[in-house]
Design an enzyme around this catalytic site. Sequence first.
Site, PDB file in Angstrom:
ATOM      1  N   GLU A  98     -29.970   0.787   5.127  1.00  0.00           N
ATOM      2  CA  GLU A  98     -30.183  -0.668   5.022  1.00  0.00           C
ATOM      3  C   GLU A  98     -30.838  -1.098   6.322  1.00  0.00           C
ATOM      4  O   GLU A  98     -30.165  -1.219   7.347  1.00  0.00           O
ATOM      5  CB  GLU A  98     -28.842  -1.390   4.850  1.00  0.00           C
ATOM      6  CG  GLU A  98     -28.125  -1.070   3.570  1.00  0.00           C
ATOM      7  CD  GLU A  98     -28.710  -1.782   2.375  1.00  0.00           C
ATOM      8  OE1 GLU A  98     -29.737  -2.473   2.513  1.00  0.00           O
ATOM      9  OE2 GLU A  98     -28.143  -1.632   1.291  1.00  0.00           O
TER      10      GLU A  98
ATOM     11  N   CYS B  85     -30.997  -9.656   8.703  1.00  0.00           N
ATOM     12  CA  CYS B  85     -32.054  -8.793   8.177  1.00  0.00           C
ATOM     13  C   CYS B  85     -32.881  -9.490   7.097  1.00  0.00           C
ATOM     14  O   CYS B  85     -34.042  -9.160   6.887  1.00  0.00           O
ATOM     15  CB  CYS B  85     -31.446  -7.516   7.615  1.00  0.00           C
ATOM     16  SG  CYS B  85     -30.087  -7.842   6.476  1.00  0.00           S
TER      17      CYS B  85
HETATM   18  P1  NAD Z   1     -30.250  -0.821  15.973  1.00  0.00           P
HETATM   19  O1  NAD Z   1     -30.907   0.034  14.974  1.00  0.00           O
HETATM   20  O2  NAD Z   1     -30.967  -1.117  17.228  1.00  0.00           O
HETATM   21  O3  NAD Z   1     -28.844  -0.224  16.367  1.00  0.00           O
HETATM   22  C1  NAD Z   1     -27.961   0.283  15.372  1.00  0.00           C
HETATM   23  C2  NAD Z   1     -27.131   1.377  15.954  1.00  0.00           C
HETATM   24  O4  NAD Z   1     -27.977   2.480  16.155  1.00  0.00           O
HETATM   25  C3  NAD Z   1     -26.510   1.046  17.285  1.00  0.00           C
HETATM   26  O5  NAD Z   1     -25.141   0.843  17.130  1.00  0.00           O
HETATM   27  C4  NAD Z   1     -26.799   2.265  18.143  1.00  0.00           C
HETATM   28  O6  NAD Z   1     -25.615   2.871  18.571  1.00  0.00           O
HETATM   29  C5  NAD Z   1     -27.474   3.219  17.224  1.00  0.00           C
HETATM   30  N1  NAD Z   1     -28.557   3.944  17.914  1.00  0.00           N
HETATM   31  C6  NAD Z   1     -29.414   3.476  18.831  1.00  0.00           C
HETATM   32  N2  NAD Z   1     -30.245   4.457  19.238  1.00  0.00           N
HETATM   33  C7  NAD Z   1     -29.898   5.567  18.555  1.00  0.00           C
HETATM   34  C8  NAD Z   1     -30.376   6.910  18.515  1.00  0.00           C
HETATM   35  N3  NAD Z   1     -31.395   7.296  19.278  1.00  0.00           N
HETATM   36  N4  NAD Z   1     -29.780   7.780  17.690  1.00  0.00           N
HETATM   37  C9  NAD Z   1     -28.773   7.385  16.902  1.00  0.00           C
HETATM   38  N5  NAD Z   1     -28.261   6.136  16.894  1.00  0.00           N
HETATM   39  C10 NAD Z   1     -28.821   5.239  17.703  1.00  0.00           C
HETATM   40  O7  NAD Z   1     -29.929  -2.172  15.185  1.00  0.00           O
HETATM   41  P2  NAD Z   1     -29.105  -3.448  15.583  1.00  0.00           P
HETATM   42  O8  NAD Z   1     -29.719  -4.107  16.752  1.00  0.00           O
HETATM   43  O9  NAD Z   1     -27.663  -3.135  15.666  1.00  0.00           O
HETATM   44  O10 NAD Z   1     -29.318  -4.351  14.270  1.00  0.00           O
HETATM   45  C11 NAD Z   1     -30.486  -5.064  14.056  1.00  0.00           C
HETATM   46  C12 NAD Z   1     -31.347  -4.433  12.999  1.00  0.00           C
HETATM   47  O11 NAD Z   1     -30.587  -4.135  11.864  1.00  0.00           O
HETATM   48  C13 NAD Z   1     -32.446  -5.343  12.538  1.00  0.00           C
HETATM   49  O12 NAD Z   1     -33.617  -4.624  12.394  1.00  0.00           O
HETATM   50  C14 NAD Z   1     -31.952  -5.827  11.195  1.00  0.00           C
HETATM   51  O13 NAD Z   1     -32.972  -6.225  10.319  1.00  0.00           O
HETATM   52  C15 NAD Z   1     -31.205  -4.634  10.699  1.00  0.00           C
HETATM   53  N6  NAD Z   1     -30.196  -4.999   9.707  1.00  0.00           N
HETATM   54  C16 NAD Z   1     -30.368  -4.605   8.413  1.00  0.00           C
HETATM   55  C17 NAD Z   1     -29.457  -4.994   7.438  1.00  0.00           C
HETATM   56  C18 NAD Z   1     -29.639  -4.633   5.982  1.00  0.00           C
HETATM   57  O14 NAD Z   1     -28.725  -4.837   5.186  1.00  0.00           O
HETATM   58  N7  NAD Z   1     -30.777  -4.110   5.584  1.00  0.00           N
HETATM   59  C19 NAD Z   1     -28.347  -5.748   7.823  1.00  0.00           C
HETATM   60  C20 NAD Z   1     -28.201  -6.105   9.148  1.00  0.00           C
HETATM   61  C21 NAD Z   1     -29.128  -5.711  10.090  1.00  0.00           C
END
Ligand code: NAD
Length: 660
Positions: free
Chosen positions: A436, A470
Amino acid sequence: MQTPFAGSADQNSLPRGDPHSDIEADAERLLRFSKSPSPDPASQRSARHVAEVGSPPQNSTAAAAPSAFRSLAELFVKGKDPRGLPDGDIRQPWNAKRGHGPTHNSTIHPPIAERPRFPIPLGTYPTLWLNKIPGSILLRLFLFNLYSLLSLESRLGLCPDPYLIPQPLCLVLLLSIMSAPAGAPAEGFPVPFFINGIEVHPERRFNVVSPASGKLVHEAASATEPDVRAALSTAAEAFKTWRNSLPRTRRDVFLKAGEIMEKRKEELAGYMISETGCPRQWADFNVSTAREMILDVAGRLVALEGSMPTASDPNTGAMILREPFGVILAIAPWNAPYILGFRSVLFPIAAGNTAILKGSELCPRTMWGLCSVLHEAGLPAGVLNLLFHEPANAAVVTQMLIADPIIKKINFTGSTMVGRIIGKLAGEHLKPLLLELGGKAPAIVWEDADLDNAAVQCALGAFLNSGQICMSTERIIAHKTIRAQFEKELVCAIDNIFGAQTDAPVLINAVGVTKNKKLVEDALSKGASLLYGDPTAEEASATRMRPVVISGVTPDMNIYRTESFGPTVSLIEIETEEEALRIANDTEYGLSSAVFTEDLRRGLRLAKEIETGAVHINNMSVHDESALPHGGAKASGYGRFNAAHGLSEWVRTKTITFKW
Ligand code: NAD
């Protein structure tokens, strides 16, 4: 009055710039918005109705809005406390009354239900240095020194207890506990893991800082390899029994969790506000929507059933079982943490899997809150395990979890950038995956649209939770003939809902603000014009930014393609359906979208052609509820949460044949 939060809170002492202090003004603003003069008599009727009865009439703009907006509007308008604050201090991070107290520095703690209630009136908040002293030692100091005061032995100097310390120091300690100011910062009570149903405090921790105040909120446990191994093995062990648990057992846990959510809603909302800086209404909406989801899944899970198709050989019978995968890994973000956190584990667990939730490092207490609700509801030990890690360890911990053969399926909610990394890891280890990811939701405003409604829905869709959703509206695609009028209505709607009178809304961090300002700066330098807001405004902190709308956005501008995930929205003019569709689909993302038209046939025609997981006609692009499948197209991900699809994701089929 006794509240879920022990202790009194002087709400007037909230510092300026704290998000809680905005809430009274927010409520007033929404009421004003409801009452504001409008060229449309229907809106005036609606506003009068709101003023008189406190809720919009059935045919008003607000009543026509999706449940998300209705619930939020109701939260703004109907809150008992006009500031929207609970009776206790929402920043206080645990409920001492129910025994969810701080667990200090020890390694492992008994399950919540077995934990003794803390007898000292901890309604007041210990000072920082006292927080460092384990509660049990303070308690013993108190009791033994009381005892020593009264007993003959102590007076004779014969008391053997090693904890006995001089009376003046004991008195100072006790007075400090009793008199420490309510609502003092929550430092010193680290957020633990949940492993095998118990709270685990490892040595390694990281700081969690409030984006609203810039201050340390608390520390949180940071996973290293032994913690990951412990979570994996306990989840695998628990799967052996949970997979065979009766659906009604699972249902009852979820029903109980729904009750607990209701009782603990103030506490849960408080965690989310203090860790993410979100408005009170967004936190309340998250808690109530998550509760609805829990109840929805409780009702649905018994319907997961197999089938008995007819085999080609008349002497052979066949049946299709739907079996859980095993241990699943759930990775959930901070922006709607209760909705996204619960959904990441509820559906898998309901289907008989066990789970490891890798909670967002930005809101660990909130993620702890959701796990503690399920454990308090009777979820057996090991079925749900919770880990966090310091931000720098994201890659190594995630890699360790995905690579382990115990993990059978993964769900990840987050950015498309990290989603690609997770996708590669899952592919390498051949693990099924539900993604997602990000979005760039378009909202098409056609020439026959109800502009009043379209403006309100676009304003809400773009700026709810500072645009950090999102499904947030990122591109408004307006028909040439109504563009000028729509712009006026949009400006009016934003002013009324998110006006400039109070402190600017908080984003999760300064990086988000900088990114949005740069996107706007780039667009303006390439010929876009500023329709609303001041992207150069200096706010109370680097984590705050007010809504900005730019028009005349073209494909050469960065904001055209980049997900802003913040309080900026672009306006683009079009003349034909083909043009509208081309621009709506001219993005790698495909999560949500909106169409505004009074011609439902046109609306459905456009909806069919837009490449997104959801299209909302005459509603904002932000719309998610447990009865409707949620998920993306293109780079917004694959797989679905919610509804029957959400359960089916977490079972695989097994075919069994047998000779008669
Ligand atoms: P992010 O992808 O920056 O971070 C998510 C998680 O990924 C973090 O907790 C982090 O620990 C982990 N992460 C970071 N670098 C990593 C790596 N190299 N390897 C593995 N894991 C790693 O996202 P965010 O800032 O937490 O959330 C915002 C994003 O999420 C936006 O793009 C938003 O659109 C999306 N989002 C999507 C939905 C949906 O239902 N489609 C819902 C909410 C948010």
